[in-house]
Design a protein around this motif. Structure first.
Motif, PDB file in Angstrom:
ATOM      1  N   GLN A 239       9.229 -25.274  -3.547  1.00 49.15           N
ATOM      2  CA  GLN A 239       9.621 -24.916  -2.187  1.00 49.15           C
ATOM      3  C   GLN A 239       8.487 -25.176  -1.194  1.00 49.15           C
ATOM      4  N   HIS A 240       7.276 -24.799  -1.570  1.00 47.91           N
ATOM      5  CA  HIS A 240       6.138 -24.963  -0.664  1.00 47.91           C
ATOM      6  C   HIS A 240       5.869 -26.436  -0.392  1.00 47.91           C
ATOM      7  N   ASN A 241       5.839 -27.241  -1.439  1.00 50.86           N
ATOM      8  CA  ASN A 241       5.583 -28.671  -1.265  1.00 50.86           C
ATOM      9  C   ASN A 241       6.666 -29.326  -0.416  1.00 50.86           C
ATOM     10  N   ASN A 242       7.913 -29.059  -0.752  1.00 49.59           N
ATOM     11  CA  ASN A 242       9.013 -29.759  -0.099  1.00 49.59           C
ATOM     12  C   ASN A 242       9.254 -29.282   1.333  1.00 49.59           C
ATOM     13  N   VAL A 243       9.381 -27.977   1.503  1.00 50.87           N
ATOM     14  CA  VAL A 243       9.742 -27.442   2.821  1.00 50.87           C
ATOM     15  C   VAL A 243       8.576 -27.528   3.803  1.00 50.87           C
ATOM     16  N   ILE A 244       7.417 -27.038   3.394  1.00 52.85           N
ATOM     17  CA  ILE A 244       6.266 -27.043   4.300  1.00 52.85           C
ATOM     18  C   ILE A 244       5.787 -28.469   4.550  1.00 52.85           C
ATOM     19  N   GLY A 245       5.832 -29.305   3.510  1.00 47.88           N
ATOM     20  CA  GLY A 245       5.422 -30.696   3.687  1.00 47.88           C
ATOM     21  C   GLY A 245       6.272 -31.414   4.721  1.00 47.88           C
ATOM     22  N   THR A 246       7.584 -31.230   4.641  1.00 49.16           N
ATOM     23  CA  THR A 246       8.490 -31.878   5.597  1.00 49.16           C
ATOM     24  C   THR A 246       8.311 -31.308   6.998  1.00 49.16           C
ATOM     25  N   LEU A 247       8.134 -30.000   7.088  1.00 51.64           N
ATOM     26  CA  LEU A 247       7.967 -29.368   8.400  1.00 51.64           C
ATOM     27  C   LEU A 247       6.692 -29.861   9.085  1.00 51.64           C
ATOM     28  N   ARG A 248       5.610 -29.949   8.334  1.00 51.37           N
ATOM     29  CA  ARG A 248       4.358 -30.461   8.907  1.00 51.37           C
ATOM     30  C   ARG A 248       4.525 -31.917   9.342  1.00 51.37           C
ATOM     31  N   LEU A 249       5.250 -32.689   8.542  1.00 54.16           N
ATOM     32  CA  LEU A 249       5.485 -34.091   8.891  1.00 54.16           C
ATOM     33  C   LEU A 249       6.210 -34.210  10.226  1.00 54.16           C
ATOM     34  N   LEU A 250       7.203 -33.369  10.440  1.00 54.75           N
ATOM     35  CA  LEU A 250       7.965 -33.417  11.687  1.00 54.75           C
ATOM     36  C   LEU A 250       7.068 -33.182  12.901  1.00 54.75           C
ATOM     37  N   PHE A 251       6.160 -32.223  12.788  1.00 59.98           N
ATOM     38  CA  PHE A 251       5.269 -31.940  13.911  1.00 59.98           C
ATOM     39  C   PHE A 251       4.233 -33.048  14.093  1.00 59.98           C
ATOM     40  N   LEU A 252       3.781 -33.649  12.988  1.00 59.17           N
ATOM     41  CA  LEU A 252       2.852 -34.773  13.100  1.00 59.17           C
ATOM     42  C   LEU A 252       3.520 -35.958  13.786  1.00 59.17           C
ATOM     43  N   MET A 253       4.774 -36.206  13.442  1.00 62.14           N
ATOM     44  CA  MET A 253       5.500 -37.307  14.070  1.00 62.14           C
ATOM     45  C   MET A 253       5.661 -37.062  15.566  1.00 62.14           C
ATOM     46  N   ARG A 254       5.975 -35.835  15.927  1.00 56.70           N
ATOM     47  CA  ARG A 254       6.129 -35.522  17.352  1.00 56.70           C
ATOM     48  C   ARG A 254       4.835 -35.782  18.111  1.00 56.70           C
ATOM     49  N   GLU A 255       3.714 -35.469  17.462  1.00 53.91           N
ATOM     50  CA  GLU A 255       2.421 -35.599  18.126  1.00 53.91           C
ATOM     51  C   GLU A 255       1.907 -37.036  18.135  1.00 53.91           C
ATOM     52  N   ILE A 256       2.107 -37.769  17.030  1.00 53.15           N
ATOM     53  CA  ILE A 256       1.443 -39.068  16.860  1.00 53.15           C
ATOM     54  C   ILE A 256       2.380 -40.254  17.072  1.00 53.15           C
ATOM     55  N   VAL A 257       3.571 -40.214  16.462  1.00 58.65           N
ATOM     56  CA  VAL A 257       4.505 -41.350  16.562  1.00 58.65           C
ATOM     57  C   VAL A 257       5.911 -40.840  16.898  1.00 58.65           C
ATOM     58  N   PRO A 258       6.100 -40.294  18.092  1.00 64.61           N
ATOM     59  CA  PRO A 258       7.391 -39.680  18.433  1.00 64.61           C
ATOM     60  C   PRO A 258       8.567 -40.651  18.455  1.00 64.61           C
ATOM     61  N   GLU A 259       8.298 -41.955  18.614  1.00 65.24           N
ATOM     62  CA  GLU A 259       9.395 -42.921  18.643  1.00 65.24           C
ATOM     63  C   GLU A 259       9.737 -43.467  17.258  1.00 65.24           C
TER      64      GLU A 259
END
Length: 284
Positions: free
Chosen positions: A195-215
């Motif tokens: 759960q930690h790897n999958n859920v937290i990993g994906t959630l962090r990825l979403l915020f990184l994308m918003r910050e770095i490569v939003p398109e």
């Protein structure tokens, strides 16, 4: 035969710069006010690959755009920068090889969790898998391409974010999860790990994308296991209910069109995939 995506336009292109040009935040705005603004100002975007175009209406199709070329799989963005999370897996590696042969600039990360999990339970991969070093050398020798690989845990958002800043991916394929229902059901520690790897990993990825490569586009591996096995025999609508779906109850009808379909996960792994779905839906 016409390519399936020939008529797609700039709206579907990761090179389209929407940020600062298009405001999707419609909360509190009336439909009429939004419509009047569109009529007055138009909907304009910019192109990251062809900045000389300035701001323009996003009506150019893939077939018309020189940045897209026709392949047997449809139109593909020329030298598209694709980052694969979980590139060492059986899906990640084969996709990396295919995209490389199609001319994409492929990068990828992995921390070899899958190999460790297989070893932990005393199992073996069906097909022998050589080291990543040997894989990368073979790709360069046989295919003549280089894959930009980094050993990174997707939970290490600082390292992942730095790599994303270097690569500036136009598309991210997310395979970086622990994909085993039985493994997630061994005991509490394994359930928490998955759960930690999958859920937290994906959630962090979403915020990184918003910050770095939003398109950038995100392609996320799902699973039919999210929906379980309904005993009623009702049809399974993947993702969202169709527009004409109606709920009939107590003599009344309610439209269900566009709503997320019910989930019924059967393991802690599948629960993590359901949570991923809701997190991505919320982010979008």
């Amino acid at each position: 035969m016409e390519a399936h995506n020939a008529e797609k336009t700039c709206w579907n292109c990761p090179a389209a710069i929407l940020k600062g040009n298009v405001d999707f935040r419609a909360c509190g705005q009336s439909i009429e006010s939004i419509r009047r603004r569109i009529e007055r100002e138009g909907l304009m975007i910019e192109c990251a690959r062809q900045p000389d175009l300035g701001r323009f209406e996003p009506t150019i199709t893939f077939e018309e755009c020189p940045e897209w070329r026709s392949t047997e799989y449809g139109y593909l963005l020329e030298s598209m920068r694709v980052m694969i999370l979980g590139i060492d897996g059986y899906l990640g590696w084969t996709l990396a090889l295919k995209l490389s042969t199609l001319g994409c600039e492929v990068s990828g990360v992995d921390n070899f969790t899958r190999r460790k999990c297989v070893k932990e339970v005393g199992s073996l991969s069906v097909v022998p898998i050589v080291s990543m070093k040997e894989r990368l050398e073979a790709v360069k020798e046989i295919l003549g391409v280089e894959i930009n690989f980094r050993k990174i845990d997707i939970l290490d958002w600082r390292k992942l974010g730095q790599f994303m800043k270097e690569v500036k991916p136009e598309a991210i394929v997310h395979y970086g999860e622990i994909p085993s229902a039985p493994y997630s059901m061994i005991d509490c520690d394994h359930a928490v790990k998955v759960q930690h790897n999958n859920v937290i990993g994906t959630l962090r990825l979403l915020f990184l994308m918003r910050e770095i490569v939003p398109e950038a586009s995100l392609i996320k591996l799902g699973t039919l296991g999210e929906y379980g096995s309904p005993l009623t025999g009702r049809p399974l609508f993947e993702g969202l209910f169709p527009a004409d779906a109606v709920l009939v109850w107590g003599g009344r009808e309610w439209s269900m069109g566009g709503e997320l379909t019910p989930r019924d996960p059967v393991s802690f792994y599948h629960v993590s995939k359901v949570q991923d779905t809701f997190n991505i839906y919320e982010a979008c």
